[in-house]
Design an enzyme around this catalytic site. Structure first.
Site, PDB file in Angstrom:
ATOM      1  N   ASP A 117       9.625   2.738   2.018  1.00  0.00           N
ATOM      2  CA  ASP A 117       8.364   3.608   2.129  1.00  0.00           C
ATOM      3  C   ASP A 117       7.675   3.478   3.610  1.00  0.00           C
ATOM      4  O   ASP A 117       8.047   2.343   4.004  1.00  0.00           O
ATOM      5  CB  ASP A 117       7.143   3.226   0.907  1.00  0.00           C
ATOM      6  CG  ASP A 117       5.416   4.241   1.501  1.00  0.00           C
ATOM      7  OD1 ASP A 117       5.772   4.605   2.953  1.00  0.00           O
ATOM      8  OD2 ASP A 117       4.842   3.880   0.789  1.00  0.00           O
ATOM      9  N   LYS A 165       2.942  10.602   8.274  1.00  0.00           N
ATOM     10  CA  LYS A 165       2.416   9.799   9.089  1.00  0.00           C
ATOM     11  C   LYS A 165       2.482  10.061  10.483  1.00  0.00           C
ATOM     12  O   LYS A 165       2.385  11.446  11.378  1.00  0.00           O
ATOM     13  CB  LYS A 165       2.439   8.521   9.602  1.00  0.00           C
ATOM     14  CG  LYS A 165       0.708   7.369   8.357  1.00  0.00           C
ATOM     15  CD  LYS A 165       0.791   6.408   8.653  1.00  0.00           C
ATOM     16  CE  LYS A 165      -0.576   5.893   7.595  1.00  0.00           C
ATOM     17  NZ  LYS A 165      -1.852   5.398   8.097  1.00  0.00           N
ATOM     18  N   PHE A 199       1.248  -0.737   0.169  1.00  0.00           N
ATOM     19  CA  PHE A 199      -0.272  -0.252  -0.163  1.00  0.00           C
ATOM     20  C   PHE A 199       1.045   1.451   0.084  1.00  0.00           C
ATOM     21  O   PHE A 199       1.591   1.276   0.702  1.00  0.00           O
ATOM     22  CB  PHE A 199      -1.043   0.467   1.558  1.00  0.00           C
ATOM     23  CG  PHE A 199      -1.559   1.323   1.366  1.00  0.00           C
ATOM     24  CD1 PHE A 199      -3.160   1.042   0.228  1.00  0.00           C
ATOM     25  CD2 PHE A 199      -1.475   2.614   1.683  1.00  0.00           C
ATOM     26  CE1 PHE A 199      -3.384   2.258   0.636  1.00  0.00           C
ATOM     27  CE2 PHE A 199      -2.134   3.485   1.699  1.00  0.00           C
ATOM     28  CZ  PHE A 199      -3.423   3.390   0.903  1.00  0.00           C
TER      29      PHE A 199
END
Ligand code: PLP
Length: 392
Positions: free
Chosen positions: A221, A250, A136
């Site tokens: 990532d 995040k 993702f």
């Protein structure tokens, strides 16, 4: 104002991308939040691995208040000191002791950080990317092009192409598809959205070696895994692996929207004037918050705390010996509780009723990603409740 009042208006006002949420949250303190009816919840999800310092951390609140009163947004036609200081800090973090130069592009989200990284890979002049099954990387069309889930991709095809997919954690499969036409291999050190899946020991170092062999960039990532979530500044660095391009978001802002694409060595200078841009990215307010988050993580020893507390939590849950729980996976405070039945949605609903916020990234997995400041005593409340929740 009540839960029912706001949720009754939600469906008519908001696009239905998220369905109708179960509660309306009105305030938070540390790892606790309260809904519009005054009910408290232990937040074991932290806004999906975001609120690293919990809610309303006094140093973050003070930094926001002070910087907002001074200068909030200036566009990238001008520079600010916090922006440059954050760039320096992230460059050092990603370059590690390699001695290589690094450069940062600041964004507002993880998806945007990955869009910047995708552009970096295009500028290598090589046409192909290798991405992982189960990955993702975000919902924009570029980030979707390296995101595996068919349900997310198919309504929006055609996506940017020339992506080769390999099973996550399978080094032989990766070796078989590598070639000198590969611009980059894009990897999450732990697949958070796929249910906190860690690859086999040594796999990431093997990916690094294959990238070196073929002159491809290793694009890590770390949007979900970075900034303390897995018990180190970067989950990859705790395995002794350095990326050529690293994306962050995040936890970096502790709840304030900020992300970064950091590139090292030759990749650091591929994006040149006019190649990319953002109006909001890197504004002095976001940069100040991110710097504060980094300072607090450092001064409060939260990397070690996340490592130790995460290991303790996994052990405490497995130690219950529940027949409904297969095992606990993941690293640091990014954990997947793997159930023996695909009833994670029912368990999460029962958890919410009992005052715990978790989510279910897969039908048989509960994800726990609490604020890094959470204590064992607070987590013990969940451990004590779990037998009742999994049988609900
Ligand atoms: N990359 C990873 C690994 C993620 O987990 C996410 C979000 O869950 C993203 C990228 C997208 O980040 P954002 O939602 O901030 O755009």
């Amino acid at each position: 104002m009540s839960n029912a009042d706001v949720l009754g208006r939600y469906g008519a006002a908001m696009m239905q991308t998220f369905g109708i949420p179960p509660r309306v949250l009105v305030r938070g303190a540390g790892p606790w939040v309260w809904d519009a009816d005054g009910t408290p919840y232990l937040d074991l999800l932290a806004g999906i691995a975001v609120n690293s310092l919990g809610h309303a951390h006094p140093r973050v609140v003070a930094a926001i208040t002070e910087q907002a009163g001074r200068l909030m947004h200036i566009s990238n036609l001008f520079a600010s000191e916090p922006q440059v200081a954050l760039g320096e800090r992230l460059d050092a973090l990603v370059a590690g002791d390699s001695g290589l130069p690094a450069r940062t592009f600041l964004t507002n989200s993880g998806t945007e950080a990955n869009e910047a990284a995708l552009k970096v890979t295009r500028l290598t002049g090589r046409p192909r990317l290798v991405a992982m099954e189960g990955s993702f990387h975000g919902r924009s069309l570029g980030a979707l092009s390296v995101t595996a889930a068919a349900a997310y991709r198919e309504p929006f095809e055609p996506l940017p192409g020339n992506v080769t997919w390999v099973p996550y954690g399978d080094l032989d499969a990766l070796a078989a598809v590598m070639g000198d036409d590969v611009a980059a291999v894009v990897v999450e050190p732990v697949q958070g959205e796929n249910g906190a899946i860690s690859p086999p020991e040594g796999w990431l170092a093997g990916v690094r070696a294959l990238c070196d062999e073929h002159g491809a960039l290793l694009w890590l990532d770390e949007v979900q895994t970075g900034i303390g979530r897995c018990g180190g500044w970067l989950a990859s660095a705790t395995e002794g692996v350095r990326g050529d391009v690293v994306t962050l978001a995040k936890g970096l802002g502790g709840g304030f929207p900020v992300g970064a694409c950091v590139a090292v060595g030759d990749a650091a200078t591929l994006l040149q004037a006019g190649h990319h841009g953002t109006t909001f990215g890197g504004n002095p307010l976001a940069a100040t918050v991110a710097l504060t988050v980094l300072d607090v993580i450092e001064s409060e020893g939260l990397l070690e705390h996340a490592r130790e507390t995460g290991d303790w939590l996994a052990g405490a849950i497995e130690g219950l010996g529940l027949s409904e729980v297969s095992h606990v996976r993941g690293r640091g405070l990014l954990r997947g509780v793997v159930l023996n039945q695909p009833n994670a949605r029912e368990v999460l609903a029962a958890a919410l009723e009992a005052g715990f916020i978790v989510n279910a990234p897969r039908p048989d997995v509960l994800r726990l990603a609490p604020p890094l400041v959470v204590t064992r005593d607070e987590l013990q409340l969940f451990v004590d409740a779990l037998p009742g929740l999994v049988r609900a």
